[in-house]
Design a protein around this motif. Structure first.
Motif, PDB file in Angstrom:
ATOM      1  N   ALA A  35       0.815  -1.275   0.068  1.00 40.51           N
ATOM      2  CA  ALA A  35      -0.011  -0.149  -0.018  1.00 40.51           C
ATOM      3  C   ALA A  35       0.973   1.092   0.059  1.00 40.51           C
ATOM      4  CB  ALA A  35      -1.066   0.099   1.281  1.00 40.51           C
ATOM      5  N   PHE A  36       1.938   1.176   0.471  1.00 40.40           N
ATOM      6  CA  PHE A  36       2.875   2.458   0.818  1.00 40.40           C
ATOM      7  C   PHE A  36       3.904   2.488  -0.309  1.00 40.40           C
ATOM      8  CE2 PHE A  36       1.354   2.404   4.939  1.00 40.40           C
ATOM      9  CZ  PHE A  36       1.762   3.637   5.466  1.00 40.40           C
ATOM     10  N   ILE A  37       4.443   1.393  -0.852  1.00 40.45           N
ATOM     11  CA  ILE A  37       5.500   1.447  -1.955  1.00 40.45           C
ATOM     12  C   ILE A  37       5.443   0.410  -2.886  1.00 40.45           C
ATOM     13  CG2 ILE A  37       7.246   2.751  -0.354  1.00 40.45           C
ATOM     14  CD1 ILE A  37       8.705  -0.351  -0.259  1.00 40.45           C
ATOM     15  N   GLY A  38       4.170  -0.110  -3.206  1.00 45.34           N
ATOM     16  CA  GLY A  38       4.001  -1.349  -4.162  1.00 45.34           C
ATOM     17  C   GLY A  38       4.307  -0.889  -5.504  1.00 45.34           C
ATOM     18  N   ARG A  39       3.910   0.392  -5.867  1.00 45.61           N
ATOM     19  CA  ARG A  39       3.894   0.899  -7.243  1.00 45.61           C
ATOM     20  C   ARG A  39       5.450   1.085  -7.796  1.00 45.61           C
ATOM     21  NH1 ARG A  39      -0.038   2.671 -10.348  1.00 45.61           N
ATOM     22  NH2 ARG A  39       0.494   4.002 -11.985  1.00 45.61           N
ATOM     23  N   ASP A  40       6.146   1.461  -6.670  1.00 48.18           N
ATOM     24  CA  ASP A  40       7.641   1.759  -6.877  1.00 48.18           C
ATOM     25  C   ASP A  40       8.342   0.434  -7.271  1.00 48.18           C
ATOM     26  OD1 ASP A  40       8.048   4.860  -6.275  1.00 48.18           O
ATOM     27  OD2 ASP A  40       6.492   3.792  -4.934  1.00 48.18           O
TER      28      ASP A  40
ATOM     29  N   ALA B 162      -0.585  -2.338  -9.427  1.00 49.80           N
ATOM     30  CA  ALA B 162      -0.238  -2.069  -8.046  1.00 49.80           C
ATOM     31  C   ALA B 162      -1.366  -2.103  -7.101  1.00 49.80           C
ATOM     32  CB  ALA B 162       0.732  -0.657  -7.911  1.00 49.80           C
ATOM     33  N   SER B 163      -2.414  -1.394  -7.654  1.00 49.37           N
ATOM     34  CA  SER B 163      -3.738  -1.420  -6.806  1.00 49.37           C
ATOM     35  C   SER B 163      -4.223  -2.658  -6.725  1.00 49.37           C
ATOM     36  CB  SER B 163      -4.654  -0.334  -7.226  1.00 49.37           C
ATOM     37  OG  SER B 163      -3.941   1.129  -7.242  1.00 49.37           O
ATOM     38  N   TYR B 164      -4.193  -3.451  -8.004  1.00 53.33           N
ATOM     39  CA  TYR B 164      -4.825  -4.713  -7.790  1.00 53.33           C
ATOM     40  C   TYR B 164      -4.190  -5.696  -6.875  1.00 53.33           C
ATOM     41  CZ  TYR B 164      -6.494  -3.661 -12.573  1.00 53.33           C
ATOM     42  OH  TYR B 164      -7.099  -2.690 -13.715  1.00 53.33           O
ATOM     43  N   THR B 165      -2.805  -5.406  -6.752  1.00 56.04           N
ATOM     44  CA  THR B 165      -1.772  -6.453  -5.660  1.00 56.04           C
ATOM     45  C   THR B 165      -2.304  -5.982  -4.265  1.00 56.04           C
ATOM     46  OG1 THR B 165      -0.255  -5.953  -7.088  1.00 56.04           O
ATOM     47  CG2 THR B 165       0.389  -6.782  -4.941  1.00 56.04           C
TER      48      THR B 165
END
Length: 470
Positions: free
Chosen positions: A305-310, A324-327
């Motif tokens: 939630a904090f750094i998944g996209r990166d 990322a949001s799916y994850t």
């Protein structure tokens, strides 16, 4: 082998295998994109339908039979288990191939090419006996054997995929060839470990015992794996292989986390089944281990939630960042799946495996129907919502079912608290564009707070897992 040693071996394999696969991901994504992974996701699901159903044939009979059989009877029974899984796998192949072909003709969409389909079907049949063997290894507590074999499968998978991509230029089916290589190794291992020459008359006698309770277990497996196969086919039809690739990539992180979760689950399984037999079970050891499991999964959810996209952007050269949001949403589903562990063990330990399986089948059936309504309107998010429907219904059913046996305390605070916090954090950071360093510092602060709050749990867990010298 003690619960500490079992858990250690399962944990090592469950850390090592995802890390090996994760290390190969940047290599794969130099040549492969979301559409390649989307096609493989659908093929792997078809293979999983075959191996999952075949492996489930003896799931409900194994815990009881392995606790009472010894010597030659045990050998004959295990041979019958593997034989049954292979026969059911072949039977599934006979049904699934024409069914898939007719469905493709009916809807005018050949989701997979003929070659990819045949590779997927072959992998499914090859995995049938290995799937059954994983259950046997778990019940017998042979964690070291399981760990070594899963490491070997991961390595041969990567070697074959890399060879196909960089030496043969076979991008479209590279993931399928690696899948088959790992499945073949699993089949060979199952044969060496558990299959022994036996007469036809002996098989006739032991096959019914191997298949005892198979109706409920197979129905549950068909429902679960069939839902997944339909879900991915449905998504491919409405959203395309690229969207399915993003969705399956998000599921990769969920499945990697689930592998770690399963390490502790398998390690504590024999102990949990013994605790379930007590007149007034408290599941003291099981709950100590499971508290750590739930904290671990909650921390993974919060981390993404904090750094998944990166993290995803770094690992995939930016090709899968939109996953990322799916994850985060799928990791929260996994966190919810850890709820009611002691309730599930109580049902299984008291010989109510059929009830447990039927609850699972019913929840999957309702979630399956929801796909028809949700996916056309919400795409990937519709499939994710159906997962939430499934897991909530299943857990509620377990809570209600165990009340008829004995009252177990509610102990899933980290599940629901961690899930809600992760969801709100993910939404917040999407709306507010904080720098990576700021989010990383906030995440570290959150982890420090969690460790401080749960310091006694960690101390108890360490004491429980610490090897005893005699």
């Amino acid at each position: 082998m003690s619960v500490a040693n079992r858990t250690t071996w399962y944990f090592l394999s469950s850390i090592g295998v995802p890390l090996i696969s994760l290390a190969a991901l940047p290599l794969y994504t130099t040549r492969l994109g979301p559409s390649h992974f989307g096609a493989f996701a659908l093929g792997a699901t078809i293979a999983g339908l075959i191996s999952g159903v075949a492996g489930a044939t003896s799931t409900l009979s194994l815990p009881h039979q392995l606790s009472i059989l010894e010597g030659r009877d045990r050998t004959h029974y295990l041979s019958a288990v593997l034989t049954a899984s292979l026969l059911v796998g072949l039977l599934c192949l006979v049904f699934i191939y024409p069914l898939y072909t007719q469905a493709s003709n009916l809807f005018g969409k050949d989701y997979l090419g003929r070659k990819s389909l045949l590779l997927a079907l072959l992998a499914g049949v090859l995995n049938a006996m290995w799937t059954a063997s994983v259950e046997i290894l778990g019940i017998e507590g042979k964690a070291k054997t399981y760990a070594i074999l899963t490491f070997a499968q991961a390595l041969i998978n990567i070697a074959v995929v890399s060879f196909c991509i960089f030496s043969l230029g076979e991008n479209d089916n590279a993931l399928f060839y690696g899948f088959i290589a790992a499945a073949a190794l699993g089949t060979f291992s199952a044969i060496v470990l558990f299959l022994r020459p036996t007469s036809l008359s002996s098989l006739k006698m032991w096959l019914p015992k191997a298949c005892a309770g198979s109706t409920s277990a197979v129905s549950a497996s068909i429902a679960e794996n069939g839902k997944l196969a339909f879900e991915r086919s449905y998504l491919a039809g409405f959203a395309g292989f690229a969207a399915l690739g993003l969705y399956s990539h998000a599921q990769y992180y969920k499945n990697a986390t689930m592998t770690l979760l399963n390490a502790l689950s398998r390690g504590v399984l024999p102990t949990a089944l013994e605790e379930a037999k007590l007149p007034q079970p408290t599941f003291a050891v099981t709950q100590e281990v499971w508290d750590i499991v739930q904290i671990f999964v909650a921390c993974v959810c919060i981390g993404f939630a904090f750094i998944g996209r990166d993290v995803i952007a770094f690992l995939t050269h930016g090709k899968f960042t939109d996953a990322a949001s799916y994850t985060v949403a799928l990791l929260i589903v996994l966190l919810l799946q850890t709820a009611a562990k002691t309730h599930a063990m109580l049902l299984l330990g008291r010989g109510l495996g059929n009830l447990y399986a039927n609850l699972n089948t019913a929840s999957i059936g309702i979630a399956f129907l929801s796909l028809f309504l949700l996916v056309p309107h919400f795409g990937v998010w519709g499939a994710i919502i159906s997962m939430y429907i499934q897991v909530f219904l299943h857990k509620i059913g377990q809570y209600i079912a165990t009340k008829r046996i004995t009252k177990l305390p509610f102990s899933d605070y980290w599940v629901y608290g961690g899930g809600i916090f992760s969801a709100f954090a993910n939404i917040f950071f999407i709306q507010k564009e904080y720098s990576f360093s700021t989010r990383a510092l906030l995440l570290i602060s959150a982890y420090i707070m969690i460790i401080w709050m749960m310091r006694r749990n960690f101390a108890n867990f360490y004491y429980r897992m610490k090897p005893r010298h005699t």
